[in-house]
Scaffold this active site. Structure first.
Site, mmCIF file in Angstrom:
data_model
loop_
_atom_site.group_PDB
_atom_site.id
_atom_site.type_symbol
_atom_site.label_atom_id
_atom_site.label_comp_id
_atom_site.label_asym_id
_atom_site.label_seq_id
_atom_site.Cartn_x
_atom_site.Cartn_y
_atom_site.Cartn_z
ATOM 1 N N LYS A 13 -3.500 -1.085 8.196
ATOM 2 C CA LYS A 13 -4.791 -1.405 7.579
ATOM 3 C C LYS A 13 -4.634 -2.242 6.315
ATOM 4 O O LYS A 13 -5.521 -3.039 6.002
ATOM 5 C CB LYS A 13 -5.608 -0.140 7.303
ATOM 6 C CG LYS A 13 -5.004 0.868 6.365
ATOM 7 C CD LYS A 13 -5.941 2.066 6.234
ATOM 8 C CE LYS A 13 -5.367 3.225 5.484
ATOM 9 N NZ LYS A 13 -4.490 2.995 4.380
ATOM 10 N N ARG A 88 -11.001 9.608 1.856
ATOM 11 C CA ARG A 88 -10.077 10.272 2.770
ATOM 12 C C ARG A 88 -10.571 11.660 3.169
ATOM 13 O O ARG A 88 -9.856 12.381 3.859
ATOM 14 C CB ARG A 88 -8.687 10.375 2.130
ATOM 15 C CG ARG A 88 -7.963 9.036 2.072
ATOM 16 C CD ARG A 88 -6.544 9.215 1.617
ATOM 17 N NE ARG A 88 -5.783 7.988 1.716
ATOM 18 C CZ ARG A 88 -4.496 7.871 1.375
ATOM 19 N NH1 ARG A 88 -3.851 8.928 0.905
ATOM 20 N NH2 ARG A 88 -3.872 6.721 1.483
ATOM 21 N N ARG A 122 9.935 2.398 6.807
ATOM 22 C CA ARG A 122 9.285 1.500 5.850
ATOM 23 C C ARG A 122 10.041 1.491 4.517
ATOM 24 O O ARG A 122 10.490 2.520 4.030
ATOM 25 C CB ARG A 122 7.822 1.939 5.632
ATOM 26 C CG ARG A 122 7.031 0.954 4.807
ATOM 27 C CD ARG A 122 5.548 1.204 4.926
ATOM 28 N NE ARG A 122 5.104 2.420 4.259
ATOM 29 C CZ ARG A 122 3.810 2.727 4.079
ATOM 30 N NH1 ARG A 122 2.866 1.938 4.551
ATOM 31 N NH2 ARG A 122 3.487 3.842 3.473
ATOM 32 N N ARG A 153 10.089 5.156 -0.400
ATOM 33 C CA ARG A 153 9.265 6.038 -1.210
ATOM 34 C C ARG A 153 9.401 7.472 -0.726
ATOM 35 O O ARG A 153 9.613 7.724 0.457
ATOM 36 C CB ARG A 153 7.789 5.619 -1.139
ATOM 37 C CG ARG A 153 7.513 4.311 -1.811
ATOM 38 C CD ARG A 153 6.065 3.902 -1.802
ATOM 39 N NE ARG A 153 5.146 4.664 -0.960
ATOM 40 C CZ ARG A 153 4.088 4.136 -0.366
ATOM 41 N NH1 ARG A 153 3.825 2.852 -0.500
ATOM 42 N NH2 ARG A 153 3.287 4.884 0.366
ATOM 43 N N ARG A 164 1.311 14.128 5.682
ATOM 44 C CA ARG A 164 0.258 13.117 5.518
ATOM 45 C C ARG A 164 -0.524 12.917 6.814
ATOM 46 O O ARG A 164 -1.756 12.812 6.806
ATOM 47 C CB ARG A 164 0.877 11.780 5.089
ATOM 48 C CG ARG A 164 1.460 11.783 3.698
ATOM 49 C CD ARG A 164 2.352 10.589 3.478
ATOM 50 N NE ARG A 164 1.614 9.348 3.322
ATOM 51 C CZ ARG A 164 2.193 8.147 3.294
ATOM 52 N NH1 ARG A 164 3.494 8.043 3.463
ATOM 53 N NH2 ARG A 164 1.468 7.071 3.122
#
Length: 208
Positions: A13, A88, A122, A153, A164
């Site tokens: 996104k 969210r 990532r 991260r 998540r």
């Protein structure tokens, strides 16, 4: 146009938002980026936000909303914006409805096993914020833009990723229901251009 992008981390996104910004001239407001900037500031608020992020859980809505309200008041949001990473939860959507209307919601959809595969590989640039993926051909471990060494991260590590995604799964249905009638769903299983094409057509018709 006032838009919301819904999609789990790793769905693409953020890339989609950049394409919309380029074509329609409205800013991308990435809540994740705003919160990470504050988290890295060393302030007391930043330390609290960092603790939530490192565990892969949502920062409290009242904190997030105060950050967002300041951003929405800035001049570049006068003609619209793209909210990326907010709301969210249903609580956040209700808070948002008290300060602005939303024209459309783009829901970017991808299977959770693919999301997890993307996220665990990532890597992020600490200097310019650009994101790369260790699975991509030609990956060197350095940022493609500024050559700074990339890092993983804490919230892109397996345990935090699973947390998540579970949080996202729990919250997405109430949001889709809240914005019923304004939601445009698109799969991001293909290339970024393939994902963007139907979205561009939809927004073009909306703008007209």
């Amino acid at each position: 146009m006032k838009l919301i992008l819904l999609g789990a981390a790793g769905s693409g996104k953020g890339t989609l938002a950049k394409k919309i910004t380029a074509d329609f001239g409205i800013p991308q407001l990435s809540m994740g980026d705003m919160l990470r900037d504050i988290a890295s500031s060393g302030s007391e608020l930043g330390k609290k936000i960092g603790e939530y992020q490192n565990k892969g859980i949502l920062v409290p809505s009242d904190v997030v909303f105060e950050v967002l309200k300041v951003r929405l008041s800035q001049a570049d949001c006068k003609n619209g914006f793209i909210l990326d990473g907010f709301p969210r939860s249903l609580e956040q959507a209700e808070l948002l409805s008290g300060v602005t209307d939303i024209d459309a919601v783009i829901s970017v959809e991808l299977a959770f096993d693919e999301l997890e595969r993307r996220l665990v590989s990532r890597r992020t640039c600490p200097k310019c914020g650009d994101i790369d993926n260790a699975n991509y051909e030609g990956f060197t471990g350095n940022c493609r833009k500024c050559q700074t060494p990339l890092f993983q991260r804490d919230d892109d590590k397996p345990e935090a990723i699973r947390t998540r995604l579970e949080v996202y799964k729990k919250n997405i249905t109430p949001l889709i229901n809240f914005y019923s009638g304004k939601v445009f769903k698109v799969s991001s299983a293909g290339t970024p251009d393939e994902t963007y094409r139907p979205v561009k057509n939809f927004l073009g018709s909306l703008e007209a």
